[in-house]
Structures are given as C-alpha cells and as structure tokens.
Design a protein around this motif. Structure first.
Motif, PDB file in Angstrom:
ATOM      1  N   LEU A   1       0.836  -1.199   0.000  1.00 29.83           N
ATOM      2  CA  LEU A   1       0.000   0.000   0.000  1.00 29.83           C
ATOM      3  C   LEU A   1       0.873   1.252   0.000  1.00 29.83           C
ATOM      4  O   LEU A   1       1.965   1.255   0.556  1.00 29.83           O
TER       5      LEU A   1
ATOM      6  N   GLU B   1      -4.761   5.342   5.646  1.00 31.41           N
ATOM      7  CA  GLU B   1      -6.205   5.213   5.534  1.00 31.41           C
ATOM      8  C   GLU B   1      -6.713   3.891   6.133  1.00 31.41           C
ATOM      9  O   GLU B   1      -7.869   3.774   6.529  1.00 31.41           O
TER      10      GLU B   1
ATOM     11  N   LEU C   1     -10.801   2.143   7.552  1.00 32.07           N
ATOM     12  CA  LEU C   1     -11.680   1.181   6.877  1.00 32.07           C
ATOM     13  C   LEU C   1     -12.589   0.498   7.876  1.00 32.07           C
ATOM     14  O   LEU C   1     -13.597  -0.090   7.519  1.00 32.07           O
TER      15      LEU C   1
ATOM     16  N   ARG D   1     -12.458   9.590   4.401  1.00 38.00           N
ATOM     17  CA  ARG D   1     -11.310   8.792   4.847  1.00 38.00           C
ATOM     18  C   ARG D   1     -10.032   9.348   4.241  1.00 38.00           C
ATOM     19  O   ARG D   1      -9.029   9.543   4.913  1.00 38.00           O
TER      20      ARG D   1
ATOM     21  N   MET E   1      -9.043   3.562  -1.516  1.00 39.74           N
ATOM     22  CA  MET E   1      -8.581   2.249  -1.057  1.00 39.74           C
ATOM     23  C   MET E   1      -9.706   1.555  -0.321  1.00 39.74           C
ATOM     24  O   MET E   1     -10.484   2.174   0.387  1.00 39.74           O
ATOM     25  N   ASN E   2      -9.787   0.268  -0.541  1.00 43.60           N
ATOM     26  CA  ASN E   2     -10.759  -0.504   0.218  1.00 43.60           C
ATOM     27  C   ASN E   2     -10.202  -1.895   0.453  1.00 43.60           C
ATOM     28  O   ASN E   2      -9.116  -2.240  -0.023  1.00 43.60           O
ATOM     29  N   LEU E   3     -10.940  -2.709   1.175  1.00 45.01           N
ATOM     30  CA  LEU E   3     -10.404  -4.017   1.552  1.00 45.01           C
ATOM     31  C   LEU E   3     -10.141  -4.943   0.359  1.00 45.01           C
ATOM     32  O   LEU E   3      -9.095  -5.572   0.312  1.00 45.01           O
TER      33      LEU E   3
ATOM     34  N   LEU F   1      -9.215  -4.177  -2.485  1.00 43.86           N
ATOM     35  CA  LEU F   1      -8.000  -3.703  -3.137  1.00 43.86           C
ATOM     36  C   LEU F   1      -6.770  -4.284  -2.449  1.00 43.86           C
ATOM     37  O   LEU F   1      -5.790  -4.666  -3.094  1.00 43.86           O
ATOM     38  N   LEU F   2      -6.837  -4.357  -1.113  1.00 42.20           N
ATOM     39  CA  LEU F   2      -5.708  -4.908  -0.371  1.00 42.20           C
ATOM     40  C   LEU F   2      -5.472  -6.363  -0.778  1.00 42.20           C
ATOM     41  O   LEU F   2      -4.333  -6.794  -0.972  1.00 42.20           O
TER      42      LEU F   2
END
Lengths: 389, 243, 388
Positions: free
Chosen positions: B121, B128, B132, B141, C1-3, C5-6
């Motif tokens: 990341l 960020e 989440l 965010r 960004m979101n989960l 994406l991780l």
C-alpha cells in the motif's frame, strides 16, 4: 557436498507445504501408473492366449473373427496344409469355430444391456487350448445345449451363473454347466457352446468364423501361411495367433494408453509448477542459510546439487505415495467394450515392475524440472547478498 | 499547522505545563505468566500503575524486564493472568476479543520499532487503513489520511510505497497511521530503535508534539536514554516490577 | 482504497509466484475442460437423440438381420408414420486400413424421411438418386479424406468380400449434434443386388418415426409384440435408449474420466492452497499489525479468501482462454474427423466453460480455507514478535 540430512530436515520443517506438493505429484503418478496398468491389463487380456505356434485363418479382408465366414469344407483343406501338427488320430490339429455376439441384460441393472461374445467350439477344443481349465461345475457335453462361461463374466449378466440358463434363439435355452479360467485372457469374458448348437441357433449352418491350427513349430508358419494364401479359391489368409491378438488389442489398449499418457502429461505440468512454487519459496526463505553455506566454503555447484536433490526427494516422496495408491487399483475390475468384437470384456489393472519403475522415474523427472530453475537461483546468490537477506 | 476541521486540530489550552490528574490507565495487581513448554515464566507480578491522562511516559528497562508485555496489556493486545486493567474508561479484563478489537481501533494508535507498514500500500493508503473499520465515506477517509500525513510532514510523499521511503519517513507514516483515527492513547514500542540519531530526533519531536499539541497520551517503550529524556514521566521496570 | 483492493495488491505482491500459480490453475482448468468435453461429446449422442425415432433389431444379436417383409409390417403398426432400414457394410479404405469410418447401406427412398436432420443440397440428392453406386458422405469425412463430389472411390468389404466402387454424389451436414458427420451412406439396392442369392433381402435394422414422441415405449412394445410368435423376434427401443445402451458399454471409461477430472481439481487445489498458505506465512507480521490496529479475525480470513478467489478466477479465465482455441481450432476438428462415431460433436459446451470458471473460483476459496483459518486464529503478540 552438503549432507542429505540437511535437505530432509528442511522438508520436514515445512511439513504442510512439503505434503501438499508431494501429494500433487502423487496424484499425477497415480493417474499415470493406473492408465499404464490398465493399458497393460488390456494388452494382457486381449493379447494373452496367443501362442507363437498357433495360426489363425480368417477370410481375406476380415480382420476380426466376427466379420469372417469360412465354408465348412475349407476347414479340412486348411488342416491339411503343410506345417500343421497332427493330433492323436492323425488328423491336423486345429479347430473351426464360430463367433457370434448376443445381447444380454446386465445383472443388477434392469434394462441395461450389453453384448457378450459366444464362441461355438468343436468337442476337441481343449486339445488346442490346454490352458483352459474348468474352475467350477464340469465341461459341457459335446453336441448338447450346454455351455461353459468364462470366470470374468460369471455373475455379471442375467443367466450367466452355474445352473442357470438363457436363450441363444427363441425356444432354444442353453444351460450353464461350468465356469472356466483361461490364464486371464479375453476367453474369460466369453461363453463357449457346442459348435453346431451355436451355428444352428444363428443360421450359420455349414459356416465357421475362423480356423485355428497348431503348427509343428513356430518356424513352420511362413510355409503354412503361403500355402493358405496360394490357393486363391479359398480366399483365406493366415496370421500368427500372437500377431492377430496383438492387432485386435492394439486399438483398445492404445486408446486407453494414449488417453492416460496425455492426461498424465497435462497433469504433470500442473504438479511441476507446484513443485517449482514450493522450491522457490523454500529458497527465498532460506537465503541466509544459503549465504552461510556459501560463506562456509560450499561451492555453487554443491548448492545447486543440494537443492536439486531436495526437489527430487520431494517428488519421489510423492511418487512413492502415488505408486502405492495405483497398486490398490489392482483390486478394481474394469469392464469395457472391445472395439474389435463390439462385446464387453472385463479387464484388470496389471502392475509391472517396469510401470512402477518408470512412474517413479517420471516423478523424479518432475522434481528435476520443477527444481532446476529454483536451484539455479539459489546457486547464483552471492554470499554477501544472501546473508544480508 | 491548522487543520480545517475539528479532526486533529490542536486542543484548546494546548501547551499546558501541568498534566491532568485524572488517570487514563489504571492497573491493579496485574500478573502475567507465560507458559513456555514446561517452564512458567512470571513476567509481571502484582503490578500497580496509574498513567495520568495526557502524559508522555517512557518505560525503560533491560530486555526481558516485561516492558513490552506491559505495553501490550495496556494496549489491549494481551490479557493479564490476574489483576484488572482499566484504560480510557473501559475495563479491558471484562471484554471479549471482538470488543477489544473494536476498542483498540477507537482508542489506541500503534507505533512499532520496524514500522510495520503494508508494503503493497502507498503511504496514503497505509494511513487510511484503520479508517476502513469506521463507517466514514471514502472521500472523508482520504481527507483525514491526508491531514494526518500533513501533520507528520509527508504531504509530498502521499503516493510513495514504503520501500520508496527512508526509515524515518516510514516511521512518520506509521505515526500518521497511529494518529488518523484520533485515538486517546498512542503506544510506541522502541519507535527509534531502527533509526539513526537524526531521524530518531525527528520522530521524538513529532511524538512530543502529539503529546503537547494534540493532547495524546503516549506510552513509549525504549532502552535509549536519549529518547526517554523527552518523556514527562520515566518509569523503570525490572524483573516485572516498577522501580 | 478498500479491503478488496488490499487482497488484489497482495495477490500481485509476489508476481512471479502468482504467475506460476495462475499458470498451474490454468493448466488444471484446461485439463478439466478437455475431460468434461470428452464426457459431454460422448453423452451428446444420447442427449441429442431424436425422441420420435425407434430402432428395431434382432432380439438376440445385432449380427443377425431381420427378414425383408418385416419392414412392411412395422410400417403398418399404429403410430408409426414412416420407417426405413439399413445394413452395416463395414467398408475400409484400402489405402489406409486403420482409418475407421462407418459405411452403411440405406434404403434411399425412405432414408431422409426418417432422418430429417440430415441436410443434403438438392442437386446432390438428385445426383445420388440417379446413381446406383452413388454415396453420400459426411462433411467431416469428406474433408479428412479429401473427397469431392464426383470422385470415384474403392472400398474393401470386411463383411462382404471384394472391392466395391462408389461415386461420391453429395456431402451431407446435420442439424443435430448427435449425427456422425463421418459416415458414408449408399444405396441398399446396390448392396443387395451384388450379394449371392442366399444373403439377399435382409434388413440390418429398421428405424421408424412415430407420431407422438411420448408413445415411443408403447409403440416399441407393439412392434415387438407383432413378432413375438415368429422365428425371428425383435428388440425395439427409442433412439435414445439405443444410444444409451451403447454408452453403457463404455460407462467404465466414462467413470474413469469422471474420476480423473476430479483428481485434476484436487491437484489444482493443492497448488492454490500451497501458494496462499505461503503468502499467509510470509505475511504473519502484517496480519499481526492489522489485528493490533483493530481488524477482526474475520477480516483477515476475508483477505485470505479473497486472494484465493482472485487467483482461482484468474487461473480459470486463462485456462478457458487457452482451451477455446485448442478445442475449437485443433483438437475438436481432429476428433470429429477421426473418431466421429464416438464423438460426433467435440466442442466445449457453454455449461462446461461456466462450470470450470465457477469451480476455479470455488476451489480458490476452498483452498484458502485452511490458510484463512490460520490467519484468523493468529496470536497477535506472537505475530508481532516475529517481525522484530
């Protein structure tokens, strides 16, 4: 040389990964070995019962007994041909047989039918085929409506049991009086009845499908075949029984063999990739160790050898498991259509030392191919770079 | 520095010279015993501790003295074998794992010795990450993450990946991550351990600022006396007891 | 960004390993699709069989024919709208004896009435009717042999001895997938007139069309009942049942192929699971951090499952992408030309493709269950300590 114990312990430390990878290889070896065992089983079943000193005569152009028909008077001419061994009565040792296929209902599967081969044999057939033994009941009396059945189909079809009867034609029931074994050959998937009974039932009076003769020696075949072929009137052709059976089994055995090989080949790519992933990861997490080994003075070559060996050990572990699993297939009976007779033949998986050996070699090969690139990478690490991590 | 919103804006009456008397963390008779094979190791034995709200504490002590264990207990990462722990008005000993996780997300900001950023990341995304867990909309965010990065002086490195940053910068990203959910307490385990003197000073300046300007309670484990000097309270731990 | 994406970023992290894994999955999916296609094209003969046709043959054996007069009697059975007959000829190309294709003598007057799915251009049909030695060949066979309309060919009879001359009158195609497009059809009259007296006027088997597909069983019984008291009894069944009984003889092979196609799925799962597990092991510390800053065990499990899903899906898609040209361009045509009797239609069916993709996805999830469980039950303190 880096001790093998180092590799073995490394494999043991990463137990789950090792097992998962080895199991993948095991499955590939299992499929490969099983397919080859079945192919071998087919070859043995269909190819067995063939003798080098026996010749089979069919009508020219027919490559299967089912399609061939020979007029009865010709049988005598064939038996009189040069090279044919004499029987106790001084005649030529040989039999004219008729081969037909009947449709029967499978036992335990109502409505499911399949084809079974029926062979009409003359009364002295056992002289030509001494390997055939009655294992239950008794031999059929010549000239009657009694039949004997091969042990592999016994119980697989309705009526194919000792003491039961079935119809060869309308109102012409035949009784099963014996079960025979024939050294695992395809005869064990046949019904044997009296030549005339079978012929009459199928409107084949005066006709046989094939003539089998015993030759004085295998070397006499060429003379015999030439004599048979010479008489254009006969329109017949002779083949060695071994060649005939090999030809008849070729299609079916090849079909299974090639299918199995192709599948195993594709599968092995998958398993090889699996081994490669494992070895790469193993090397990545052992950079420091490798660096230390190099710093201690082990050469690049010995690092390469060590990691290659580890990959091969990993694959062999899988190979052993897979080979073991495939041996269990020996208990499985596989019933399949024989493309040469359109009737059902029961095969078994026949393991041979060669098949198991080559399956293990195949596993080792997968280890080498899967481990080579990772091992090269390990060998190319510089000690400094490796120690730094 | 002036943040546009209430979020992360300097508290009123900053630069107070006196820490508040109210305790934000209260430990009573805390025992922690580890089982390692057949051996039982008592790391903390009947420890009592009160951490005043708004303080900047340094926990010092030789390795194995139990300072990291103590920090983990206060941060709600670990549970004591015996005793009670009350932090920011919550009794940690009574909470389930799920409640603890939720509580940590709200209350605690973490800083580690080796930064522990997600290598996949970017700086902004790393900051960020804790948000989440909230219901904030994506735009909000991102805005908060930017603000936090501005606080640590990295607004020009938003889209860099950790491997493209220096150690000091990575640690500042980690501080921004600890800060972004506006926790009451920040725990830092050897935050300067991997850094050179210059970068370490920058980090310590930043922690001091968080304490004074944003009124965060900071608990820092360190064995570096130079780092400990910056704290308002220095505690020494030896063989599981405060000295 | 979101989960999600991780999860995607983590998949792409060890690009080399991910590529290898995706290739492994792709090969597995390719195998799976090929094997399922074998099974499918085998069963297509049953699934696509005409439901309004009945085959009638000698009750005891397929090698004995029926008397000629049976055709008229069958035509008179109520419910039968048309009937035709044919005899197996068993011809071989003397130039290449190993090439197998079916050669069948048909009654040209009634043949196409009963087999209305066979398509022949009108001018070819006219030519065939006019030529006693004329033959219709399937497009797959014609392509393989290089036969064109107007060619004269010679076949050797395996059942009826001698050399037989045929003229290619036309090329047929079919609107049904169950039709073998590598058969040679020729006039029954030509065969019959060439045979010695005692072999003449026999019907290999009779095929009838019925007015109502729902009554095939009943009409089959009626046909067999008519010949119950004769010397030659008959066995009638729907085309579907007939094909099914033929397949029954190959059922062991089908079972084997079925088993093997499950084995490849297991191999695929092992590869996938192994890769995911390695990723999880290497990222232990990161998962520790995520837990510390407040993520739940189930979040971590979701990350890992997501990774498995993405990898499985990518591999599945690549495998399908590969299988399509392999089957459509190469293998399928070869099989249809050379093994048309067994596999009249060898193409990847859409449901198989969809199934393969779904399985790749599902197995991606299943394969990552154990690693996901491991990630979820990770002890935070231990995980964090591992990093320092």
């Amino acid at each position: 040389m880096i001790p093998v114990a180092y590799n073995l312990r490394s494999l043991a430390v990463r137990r789950t990964t090792t097992l998962a990878t080895a199991f993948g290889v095991a499955l590939v070896v299992f499929v490969l070995a099983s397919a080859r065992m079945l192919s071998e089983g087919i070859r043995r079943t269909l190819g067995q019962g063939g003798r080098a000193d026996t010749a089979i005569v069919l009508r020219k152009g027919s490559d299967a007994e089912l399609a061939s028909s020979i007029e009865e008077p010709m049988v005598g001419l064939v038996l009189a041909a040069p090279g044919v061994a004499r029987d106790s009565r001084g005649g030529g040792l040989g039999v004219g047989e008729v081969v037909v296929v009947i449709t029967m209902e499978k036992a335990g599967m109502p409505g499911q039918v399949s084809n079974v081969l029926v062979r009409g044999v003359p009364d002295h057939v056992m002289q030509l085929r001494p390997e055939v033994r009655i294992v239950a009941g008794r031999p059929a009396r010549p000239g009657t409506d009694e039949v004997i059945i091969g042990q592999r189909i016994a119980g697989r079809f309705v009526g194919l049991e000792l003491g039961r009867s079935f119809e060869l034609r309308k109102n012409r029931p035949v009784v099963v009086v014996g079960v025979f074994a024939a050294e695992g050959s395809s005869f064990e998937s046949e019904i044997w009845g009296d030549l005339n009974t079978v012929r009459n039932s199928f409107g084949r009076e005066g006709i046989v499908s094939s003539v089998r003769v015993r030759l004085e020696s295998p070397a006499k075949f060429d003379a015999f075949a030439a004599a048979v072929a010479q008489d254009k009137q006969l329109g017949l052709e002779a083949m060695r029984e071994t060649d005939f059976l090999r030809k008849a089994s070729e299609g079916t055995a090849e079909f299974v063999g090639i299918l199995g090989m192709l599948i195993a080949l594709f599968f092995s790519i998958g398993a090889m990739i699996g081994a490669m992933i494992t070895m790469y990861a193993s090397i990545a997490s052992r950079q420091r160790e490798i660096g230390t080994l190099r710093a201690l003075g082990f050469s690049r070559l010995s690092i390469l050898a060590s990691f290659l060996l580890e990959a091969v050990l990993l694959a062999l572990l899988g190979g052993l498991v897979g080979a073991g699993m495939s041996l269990l297939m020996g208990f499985v009976r596989f019933s399949m259509i024989n493309f040469a007779t359109w009737s059902e033949v029961v095969f078994s998986f026949s393991p041979t030392v060669e098949i198991i050996g080559s399956a293990l070699a195949f596993a080792a090969g997968m280890g080498v191919l899967g481990g080579l690139l990772p091992a090269v990478r390990a060998a190319r690490l510089s000690p400094l770079q490796a120690i730094r991590g | 520095m002036a943040a546009p919103q209430g979020h992360l804006s300097p508290a009123e009456g900053a630069y107070r010279s006196e820490p508040q008397v109210r305790a934000i963390a209260r430990l009573r008779g805390v025992r922690k015993v580890f089982q390692r094979g057949a051996e039982r190791i008592t790391v903390l034995d009947g420890l009592d501790l009160e951490v005043p709200d708004g303080s900047f504490e340094a926990l010092m002590g030789p390795s194995g003295s139990g300072k990291t264990t103590l920090l983990n207990l206060i941060a709600g990462l670990d549970r004591p074998t015996a005793g009670t722990i009350e932090v920011a008005g919550a009794n940690l000993t009574d909470m389930t794992d799920g409640e603890l996780a939720r509580w940590r997300a709200r209350t605690i900001g973490f800083i580690f010795q080796s930064y522990n950023l997600m290598p996949v990341l970017t700086a902004l995304e790393n900051v960020e990450l804790p948000l989440l867990l909230t219901k904030l909309p994506a735009a909000e965010r991102r805005k908060r993450a930017r603000t936090a990065l501005r606080v640590v002086g990295l607004e020009h490195r938003l889209h860099h990946f950790p491997r493209q940053l220096s150690g000091g910068q990575e640690q500042r990203v980690a501080i921004a991550r600890a800060l972004v959910s506006d926790p009451q307490i920040i725990v830092a385990d050897e935050p300067t351990g991997d850094l050179d003197r210059h970068s370490a000073d920058e980090i310590l300046d930043l922690l001091e600022r968080l304490n004074k300007e944003f009124r965060k309670t900071i608990l820092m484990v360190t064995h570096d006396p130079h780092a400990a000097e910056r704290a308002t309270i220095i505690r020494r731990l030896d063989k599981g007891a405060l000295t | 960004m979101n989960l999600p994406l991780l999860a995607v970023r983590n998949v792409m992290r060890n690009r080399f390993r991910t590529t290898l894994t995706i290739c492994g999955v792709a090969v597995a999916v390719l195998c799976f699709v090929l094997l399922r296609t074998v099974v499918y094209s085998w069963t297509v003969a049953v699934d696509q069989a005409a439901s309004d046709r009945i085959g009638t043959r000698h009750k005891i054996t397929f090698i004995m024919p029926l008397p000629r007069r049976y055709i008229d009697e069958i035509r008179s059975v109520p419910g039968v709208t048309a009937a035709t007959w044919m005899n197996w000829f068993g011809g071989k190309d003397p130039k290449n004896e190993r090439d197998f294709f079916a050669t069948i003598a048909v009654d040209s007057r009634s043949f196409l009435t009963v087999y209305d799915e066979i398509v022949v251009p009108p001018e070819d049909l006219e030519r065939w009717y006019q030529d006693r030695k004329g033959a219709l060949v399937g497009d797959a066979l014609a392509k393989k042999k290089g036969w064109k309309v107007g060619d004269r060919i010679t076949l050797v009879g395996t059942i009826f001895p001698g050399e037989w001359e045929f003229h290619i009158s036309g090329i047929y195609t079919a609107t049904r997938k169950s039709v073998d497009r590598s058969t040679l059809w020729f006039h029954w009259d030509y065969l019959n007139e060439s045979l010695p007296e005692r072999l003449r006027d026999t019907l290999g088997w009779v095929v009838s069309r019925v007015s109502d597909p729902a009554r095939t069983a009943e009409i089959s019984k009626a046909i067999d009942a008519r010949f119950e008291d004769r010397d030659v009894q008959t066995l009638s069944m729907s085309e579907r049942a007939l094909n099914l009984s033929f397949m029954g003889m190959l059922s062991a092979v089908l079972t084997a192929v079925d088993i093997v196609s499950v084995v490849i799925l297991v191999i695929m799962m092992l590869i996938l699971g192994n890769t995911i597990a390695m990723g999880v092991r290497e990222r232990t510390a990161e998962y520790g951090v995520l837990r510390a800053i407040g993520f739940w065990p189930r979040h971590l499990a979701a990350f890992v499952l997501g990774e498995g899903m993405i990898t499985g899906l990518l591999g599945g898609a690549l495998g399908l992408l590969l299988s399509y040209p392999i089957v459509e361009q190469g293998l399928g045509r070869w099989v249809e030309e050379n093994m048309g009797a067994l596999f009249p239609y060898f193409r990847v069916p859409w449901p198989t493709a969809a199934l393969a993709l779904t399985l790749a996805l599902v197995l991606g999830v299943v394969a990552s269950l154990i690693p996901a469980w491991r990630a979820a039950r990770l002890d935070v303190i231990t995980a964090l300590r591992r990093m320092d």
